[in-house]
Design a protein around this motif. Structure first.
Motif, PDB file in Angstrom:
ATOM      1  N   TYR A 210      54.092  35.772  42.702  1.00  0.00           N
ATOM      2  CA  TYR A 210      53.605  34.371  42.484  1.00  0.00           C
ATOM      3  C   TYR A 210      54.984  33.560  42.127  1.00  0.00           C
ATOM      4  O   TYR A 210      55.178  32.393  42.268  1.00  0.00           O
ATOM      5  CB  TYR A 210      52.670  34.057  41.609  1.00  0.00           C
ATOM      6  N   ASP A 211      56.128  34.321  41.528  1.00  0.00           N
ATOM      7  CA  ASP A 211      57.297  33.732  41.261  1.00  0.00           C
ATOM      8  C   ASP A 211      57.924  33.199  42.615  1.00  0.00           C
ATOM      9  O   ASP A 211      58.607  32.086  42.626  1.00  0.00           O
ATOM     10  CB  ASP A 211      58.155  34.628  40.489  1.00  0.00           C
ATOM     11  N   LEU A 212      57.717  33.781  43.624  1.00  0.00           N
ATOM     12  CA  LEU A 212      58.146  33.381  44.937  1.00  0.00           C
ATOM     13  C   LEU A 212      57.464  32.311  45.475  1.00  0.00           C
ATOM     14  O   LEU A 212      58.281  31.045  46.044  1.00  0.00           O
ATOM     15  CB  LEU A 212      57.987  34.309  45.892  1.00  0.00           C
ATOM     16  N   LEU A 213      56.057  32.020  44.999  1.00  0.00           N
ATOM     17  CA  LEU A 213      55.475  31.062  45.668  1.00  0.00           C
ATOM     18  C   LEU A 213      55.706  29.692  44.946  1.00  0.00           C
ATOM     19  O   LEU A 213      55.726  28.721  45.539  1.00  0.00           O
ATOM     20  CB  LEU A 213      53.942  31.360  45.454  1.00  0.00           C
ATOM     21  N   VAL A 214      55.976  29.962  43.638  1.00  0.00           N
ATOM     22  CA  VAL A 214      56.327  28.601  42.745  1.00  0.00           C
ATOM     23  C   VAL A 214      57.636  28.150  43.120  1.00  0.00           C
ATOM     24  O   VAL A 214      57.819  27.118  43.306  1.00  0.00           O
ATOM     25  CB  VAL A 214      56.361  29.190  41.218  1.00  0.00           C
ATOM     26  N   ASP A 215      58.635  29.161  43.503  1.00  0.00           N
ATOM     27  CA  ASP A 215      60.065  28.603  43.795  1.00  0.00           C
ATOM     28  C   ASP A 215      60.193  28.090  45.238  1.00  0.00           C
ATOM     29  O   ASP A 215      60.406  26.804  45.382  1.00  0.00           O
ATOM     30  CB  ASP A 215      60.970  29.834  43.844  1.00  0.00           C
ATOM     31  N   ALA A 216      59.115  28.414  45.956  1.00  0.00           N
ATOM     32  CA  ALA A 216      59.075  27.754  47.365  1.00  0.00           C
ATOM     33  C   ALA A 216      58.375  26.419  47.160  1.00  0.00           C
ATOM     34  O   ALA A 216      58.769  25.500  47.942  1.00  0.00           O
ATOM     35  CB  ALA A 216      58.350  28.727  48.326  1.00  0.00           C
TER      36      ALA A 216
END
Length: 403
Positions: A210-216
């Protein structure tokens, strides 16, 4: 002993489960209900919190609290002792779900045959990963039958010496009908009629990325209108994700555990799964059934699950995630195409009833003392093969040679 002419199985089974807040617990609850309704005597052993969430006793199963920590510790000795007390009452089959539960079952050394369903792959590195792989090998060799939720798990179990490894797809239970309108769901999050709402549902764990989703999502503020992201679920990554959301000013709301996933899907324009690995991820199944366009990582069992009804991207690729979501949010026709393909793909998946039939067949085979390894068909034409130790292809079918 069960009657071989009856599709039901009326023996005694111990279902062993570790900590779960999602798919594994739902699967065990579904099996428990189906087995009890068919006349089986079901005992579920697992953490008290799992019984409180999934209420195995409500369907007539007996529940015995057994705390199984997420990692092997000295507490395993207490879990083994508790399981042995249950085994003293007499069971025909022990069915463990997950490697931690499988390890406790192996240490308990029951006289009844052990079945272990593998739901997850080991992703940890370092000392923790090495220890987990030792557990994995012990569990593979202790089980009379290993059921892998995806073909890569079957292949892994075979490679570790499992004497009989088979594909055992885990079906997502059908969601209830939504209780609110699309407008009402979106109003909860302050999302306007034409503003994109992106949804993800799952345990807040590093595996889910979910860290990727937050960054995106931090970059999606610049879209016109800006996208809003909501993530439903609980787990150990909550605090780190909350801090990340604040630091990058991402338009992301962490919803915690929700019982209204059907409502959330009705309100969403796009669903996202960005995990490093999944077998047959339940939210991916729910999204396709609901006709919500899905972006998901091409890992584990996801490609064979979704086929061409999903936009697949490489794992761990922020640019690919960002690009896929932006493209779909600005291309109504692509979203409409995926929305049509999803339910068609889902219609061919095994159902809860198919999963129950497969498990009953394994129990009958073991409790009757038969040595059957032939494959059987489930709904949608997906093969669920029974295998003696040997290689399989990506669909779980036997192949010649040792490669």
């Amino acid at each position: 002993m069960s009657d071989p002419t009856d599709d039901r199985w009326t023996g005694a089974v111990l279902l062993l489960i570790g900590s779960s807040t999602g798919g594994i617990g739902q699967h065990v609850a579904s099996l428990s209900r189906g087995l009890v309704s068919g006349g089986a005597r079901v005992t579920v052993c697992g953490p008290l919190a799992v019984e409180q969430q999934f209420r195995f006793t409500a369907s007539g199963a007996r529940f015995v609290p057994v705390e199984i920590p997420a990692n092997p510790t000295l507490a395993d000795a207490r879990a083994v002792t508790a399981v042995r007390r249950v085994l003293a009452d007499g069971v025909d089959v022990v069915h463990a779900h997950g490697l931690r539960a499988g390890f406790v079952a192996a240490l308990a050394r029951p006289s009844a045959p052990i079945v272990v369903t593998w739901h997850n792959s080991i992703l940890a590195g370092g000392l923790r990963g090495r220890l987990a792989r030792l557990v994995e090998r012990r569990v593979a060799r202790a089980a009379r039958v290993t059921l892998g939720a995806s073909a890569d798990l079957v292949e892994r179990a075979v490679a570790l010496g499992a004497p009989d490894a088979r594909l055992g797809p885990v079906a997502a239970p059908e969601l209830p009908a939504p209780r609110r309108s699309r407008a009402a769901v979106r109003a909860e999050f302050g999302v306007g009629a034409h503003q994109p709402l992106v949804l993800s549902v799952g345990r807040l764990h590093p595996q889910k990325r979910y860290d990727l989703l937050v960054d995106a999502a931090a970059g999606w503020r610049e879209l016109t209108p800006p996208a809003q992201v909501v993530i439903a679920g609980t787990g150990p990554s909550y605090l780190s994700l909350a801090a990340q959301i604040s630091a990058v000013r991402a338009p992301v709301t962490l919803l915690g555990h929700r019982h209204d996933v059907a409502d959330l899907l009705l309100g969403a324009d796009l669903a996202v799964v960005c995990s490093d690995w999944e077998a047959r991820q339940l939210f991916a199944q729910e999204a396709l059934r609901a006709g919500v366009p899905l972006v998901a990582t091409a890992v584990g069992g996801l490609p064979e699950l979704v086929g061409d009804a999903c936009r697949l991207i490489p794992p761990g690729d922020l640019a690919a995630l960002d690009g896929a979501v932006r493209e779909l949010l600005t291309d109504h026709q692509q979203r409409a195409d995926l929305a049509e393909r999803g339910p068609r793909r889902a219609a061919g998946w095994p159902t809860d009833a198919d999963s129950l039939d497969l498990v009953r067949a394994v129990y009958r085979e073991l409790s009757d003392g038969r040595d059957e390894t032939g494959g059987r068909e489930v709904a949608g034409g997906q093969s669920v093969p029974g295998r003696r130790n040997g290689p399989t292809d990506r669909d779980g079918r036997p192949v010649d040679g040792s490669g």
